[in-house]
Enzyme design. Structure first.
Site, PDB file in Angstrom:
ATOM      1  CD  GLU A  44      -6.457  -4.867  -0.674  1.00 24.89           C
ATOM      2  OE1 GLU A  44      -6.104  -5.543   0.299  1.00 24.89           O
ATOM      3  OE2 GLU A  44      -5.869  -4.900  -1.773  1.00 24.89           O
ATOM      4  CB  CYS A 104       2.326   5.072  -2.528  1.00 23.53           C
ATOM      5  SG  CYS A 104       1.486   4.563  -1.025  1.00 23.53           S
ATOM      6  CD  GLU A 134      -3.613  -1.225  -1.550  1.00 21.27           C
ATOM      7  OE1 GLU A 134      -2.467  -1.276  -1.089  1.00 21.27           O
ATOM      8  OE2 GLU A 134      -4.617  -1.487  -0.897  1.00 21.27           O
ATOM      9  CG  ASN A 160       7.145   1.785  -0.806  1.00 29.07           C
ATOM     10  OD1 ASN A 160       6.692   0.704  -1.146  1.00 29.07           O
ATOM     11  ND2 ASN A 160       6.380   2.811  -0.542  1.00 29.07           N
TER      12      ASN A 160
HETATM   13  P1  NAD Z   1       6.944  -2.342  -9.260  1.00 28.11           P
HETATM   14  O1  NAD Z   1       5.649  -2.236  -9.965  1.00 28.11           O
HETATM   15  O2  NAD Z   1       8.183  -2.216 -10.038  1.00 28.11           O
HETATM   16  O3  NAD Z   1       7.058  -3.713  -8.468  1.00 28.11           O
HETATM   17  C1  NAD Z   1       6.114  -4.106  -7.484  1.00 28.11           C
HETATM   18  C2  NAD Z   1       6.093  -5.616  -7.402  1.00 28.11           C
HETATM   19  O4  NAD Z   1       5.614  -6.141  -8.640  1.00 28.11           O
HETATM   20  C3  NAD Z   1       7.436  -6.272  -7.152  1.00 28.11           C
HETATM   21  O5  NAD Z   1       7.272  -7.343  -6.255  1.00 28.11           O
HETATM   22  C4  NAD Z   1       7.810  -6.798  -8.527  1.00 28.11           C
HETATM   23  O6  NAD Z   1       8.665  -7.916  -8.501  1.00 28.11           O
HETATM   24  C5  NAD Z   1       6.456  -7.193  -9.056  1.00 28.11           C
HETATM   25  N1  NAD Z   1       6.374  -7.327 -10.513  1.00 28.11           N
HETATM   26  C6  NAD Z   1       7.123  -6.716 -11.463  1.00 28.11           C
HETATM   27  N2  NAD Z   1       6.735  -7.121 -12.696  1.00 28.11           N
HETATM   28  C7  NAD Z   1       5.710  -7.987 -12.527  1.00 28.11           C
HETATM   29  C8  NAD Z   1       4.884  -8.726 -13.415  1.00 28.11           C
HETATM   30  N3  NAD Z   1       5.013  -8.639 -14.726  1.00 28.11           N
HETATM   31  N4  NAD Z   1       3.933  -9.522 -12.892  1.00 28.11           N
HETATM   32  C9  NAD Z   1       3.760  -9.608 -11.558  1.00 28.11           C
HETATM   33  N5  NAD Z   1       4.517  -8.932 -10.661  1.00 28.11           N
HETATM   34  C10 NAD Z   1       5.481  -8.118 -11.143  1.00 28.11           C
HETATM   35  O7  NAD Z   1       6.870  -1.227  -8.129  1.00 28.11           O
HETATM   36  P2  NAD Z   1       8.012  -0.817  -7.102  1.00 28.11           P
HETATM   37  O8  NAD Z   1       9.012   0.016  -7.808  1.00 28.11           O
HETATM   38  O9  NAD Z   1       8.450  -2.018  -6.337  1.00 28.11           O
HETATM   39  O10 NAD Z   1       7.171   0.075  -6.086  1.00 28.11           O
HETATM   40  C11 NAD Z   1       7.042   1.452  -6.205  1.00 28.11           C
HETATM   41  C12 NAD Z   1       5.661   1.804  -6.686  1.00 28.11           C
HETATM   42  O11 NAD Z   1       4.698   1.285  -5.775  1.00 28.11           O
HETATM   43  C13 NAD Z   1       5.428   3.299  -6.721  1.00 28.11           C
HETATM   44  O12 NAD Z   1       4.732   3.629  -7.884  1.00 28.11           O
HETATM   45  C14 NAD Z   1       4.558   3.542  -5.499  1.00 28.11           C
HETATM   46  O13 NAD Z   1       3.761   4.690  -5.555  1.00 28.11           O
HETATM   47  C15 NAD Z   1       3.750   2.298  -5.455  1.00 28.11           C
HETATM   48  N6  NAD Z   1       3.187   2.084  -4.118  1.00 28.11           N
HETATM   49  C16 NAD Z   1       1.835   2.220  -3.945  1.00 28.11           C
HETATM   50  C17 NAD Z   1       1.271   2.062  -2.686  1.00 28.11           C
HETATM   51  C18 NAD Z   1      -0.211   2.189  -2.471  1.00 28.11           C
HETATM   52  O14 NAD Z   1      -0.703   1.716  -1.450  1.00 28.11           O
HETATM   53  N7  NAD Z   1      -0.957   2.808  -3.367  1.00 28.11           N
HETATM   54  C19 NAD Z   1       2.087   1.756  -1.598  1.00 28.11           C
HETATM   55  C20 NAD Z   1       3.453   1.642  -1.802  1.00 28.11           C
HETATM   56  C21 NAD Z   1       3.987   1.800  -3.077  1.00 28.11           C
END
Ligand code: NAD
Length: 487
Positions: free
Chosen positions: A461, A289, A256, A158
């Site tokens: 962080e 997020c 996060e 995102n």
């Molecule tokens: P996701 O968890 O599907 O994927 C995030 C990353 O994790 C990707 O690079 C993906 O390839 C990787 N991944 C997937 N499976 C994995 C595994 N088994 N082992 C290691 N890595 C793996 O999340 P998304 O859909 O890409 O992102 C959206 C989510 O992120 C939402 O829930 C959003 O709220 C959150 N988000 C949080 C913050 C924050 O700072 N708190 C910021 C931005 C987004």
């Protein structure tokens, strides 16, 4: 365009991994598609556990020299990376917009300058990082931040480069070497960052980038015995898998995660300001997020608030994110769109009313949506949608507002709109959230701790907290005796 490069608006992007200062291709690829029009951007190397292990090995080999590099030199190199980012802001902005569909104007003016700032901030913070020495019965205590080792950084789609560099910069500043795994829906700017870092003179192996599906290479990275830190931004289910994978080695984690943050609007608030804050939650097509997706409004102003909100929302322009006049771009992927639509359909079936939106737009766009008549324990109030979908509930008094605000499993952020300073102090003290904004939204200073409570995250962080996470903190106690000079 060659076998291993693609071009976006004239910008060449290498589609391979970046491991130990070399470009490395995988036998297989995955297809990168633009959310703007569904056009294929190109084929990207699809990492396997073999490339994941090679990247960790490169990071391990580069670690001793990088950890021993002086703070001044590390800071100089990070500023050189920032210079490289600043020189390529236009290129980074158009590539990111093509890849993830967020507004070009915000990439140009806000996000990419902020990417450079991530490097500058942590470079400068490194130079002032110190704890006052103290004495215990004549013994000198000295606290140091020792580099911890190879760090795996896993990031979502995102805000790809912004969220990646918010981890890469402090990890490198701390003296750690890095393996960055960007999201498979947005692989491009991480590859450009590898080019920029190499041009800036970062030694081989200090920053490595592996592309691919988390499900295919995630485990190989997060369970690796040579990895000393894992920082992850993404969803709760993925975080749970990563935590389980890291458990065998007790690898320290920073997580996060998602949110379902509230915006509390009290009757004494400046209503125009409150409405603007609410409409801002559609930024990045709701894929933020921190977004305050639950609007809680005091009964007496709910009707007026809703009317003004609807007027403003219907004036928003949805369309091509490269167009300067666009307010809301597309959602990232057909799968995400399906998920958003599913949430809204189930909410409508359960009795919710769509005051605006409530349906898909053309192509990969979802109409900005506000749902009322939603129950506190319903899915639409409790679960993160990650799209342009807000709910509106009303409250009778401060007590009820705080109760509703805190009543989810998340605790990432909260926003309060009120004209009463004392109320602001009372309410913010009771909210469970990593960040609370009063009469503002998204003001983010890198000196501040950042993270979430409950299911929104583990750890913080930002500022010194980043160094605390990426380093092994050490206290050295020296007695006033035993030296040759007896001093
Ligand atoms: P996701 O968890 O599907 O994927 C995030 C990353 O994790 C990707 O690079 C993906 O390839 C990787 N991944 C997937 N499976 C994995 C595994 N088994 N082992 C290691 N890595 C793996 O999340 P998304 O859909 O890409 O992102 C959206 C989510 O992120 C939402 O829930 C959003 O709220 C959150 N988000 C949080 C913050 C924050 O700072 N708190 C910021 C931005 C987004």
């Amino acid at each position: 365009m060659t076998e291993h490069t693609l071009t976006v608006a004239g910008v060449t992007v290498d589609t391979r991994h970046w491991i130990g200062g070399e470009r490395v291709a995988s036998a297989r690829t995955f297809t990168d598609v633009s959310p703007i029009d569904g056009a294929v951007i190109g084929e990207i190397s699809r990492g396997t556990p073999v490339e994941a292990a090679a990247a960790v090995a490169a990071a391990k080999a580069a670690f001793p020299a990088w950890a021993a590099t002086s703070r001044a030199e590390r800071a100089r190199l990070l500023h050189a990376v920032a210079d490289g980012v600043e020189k390529r802001i236009e290129e980074l902005a158009i590539v990111e917009t093509t890849d993830n569909g967020a507004l070009l104007r915000s990439h140009r003016r806000g996000v990419m300058p902020r990417v450079a700032h991530n490097f500058r901030f942590f470079a400068d913070r490194l130079l002032t990082l110190a704890h006052e020495d103290f004495e215990t019965r004549g013994h000198a205590n000295h606290v140091s931040w020792d580099p911890a080792g190879p760090s795996v950084l896993i990031t979502p789609w995102n805000a790809p480069l912004m969220l990646a560099t918010w981890k890469v910069a402090p990890a490198l500043a701390a003296g750690n070497t890095v393996v960055l795994k960007p999201a498979e829906w947005t692989p491009l700017t991480a590859s450009l960052l590898a080019d920029i870092a190499a041009e800036a003179g970062l030694p081989a192996g200090v920053l490595n980038v592996v592309q691919g599906y988390g499900s295919e290479i995630g485990d190989a990275l997060t369970s690796h015995p040579d990895v000393r830190r894992i920082s992850f931004t993404g969803s709760v289910p993925t975080a749970q898998r990563i935590a389980a994978s890291a458990a065998a080695r007790l690898t320290p984690l920073s997580l996060e995660l998602g949110g379902k943050s509230p915006l509390l609007v009290f009757a004494d608030a400046d209503l125009d300001l409150a409405v603007d804050l609410a409409v801002e939650q559609y930024d990045n097509a709701g894929q933020v997020c921190l977004a305050a997706t639950r609007i809680l409004v005091e009964d007496s102003v709910a009707e007026e608030f809703t009317q003004r909100f609807v007027d403003k929302t219907t004036a928003l322009r949805q369309g091509d994110p490269r167009d300067e006049s666009t307010d809301i771009g597309p959602n990232i992927h057909p799968r995400q769109l399906e998920k958003i639509d599913g949430f809204v359909r189930r909410a409508l079936e359960a009795g919710a009313r769509a005051v605006v939106g409530g349906h898909r737009g053309d192509g990969q766009y979802y109409a900005p949506t506000l749902l009322t008549d939603v129950a506190q324990d319903s899915e639409i109030v409790q679960e993160e949608v990650f799209g342009p979908v807000l709910t509106l509930q009303t409250f009778a008094d401060e007590e009820e507002a705080v109760r509703l605000a805190n009543d989810t499993r998340f605790g990432l952020a909260a926003t309060v709109a009120t004209g009463d300073r004392e109320r602001a102090e009372r309410v913010t003290a009771r909210l469970v959230a990593g960040t609370v904004w009063v009469n503002c939204f998204f003001v983010r200073d890198l000196r501040a701790p950042f993270g979430g409570s409950r299911h929104s995250g583990v750890g913080r962080e930002g500022g010194t907290w980043s160094f605390d996470f990426y380093c092994d903190l050490k206290n050295t106690v020296t007695a006033p005796k035993g030296f040759e000079d007896h001093g």
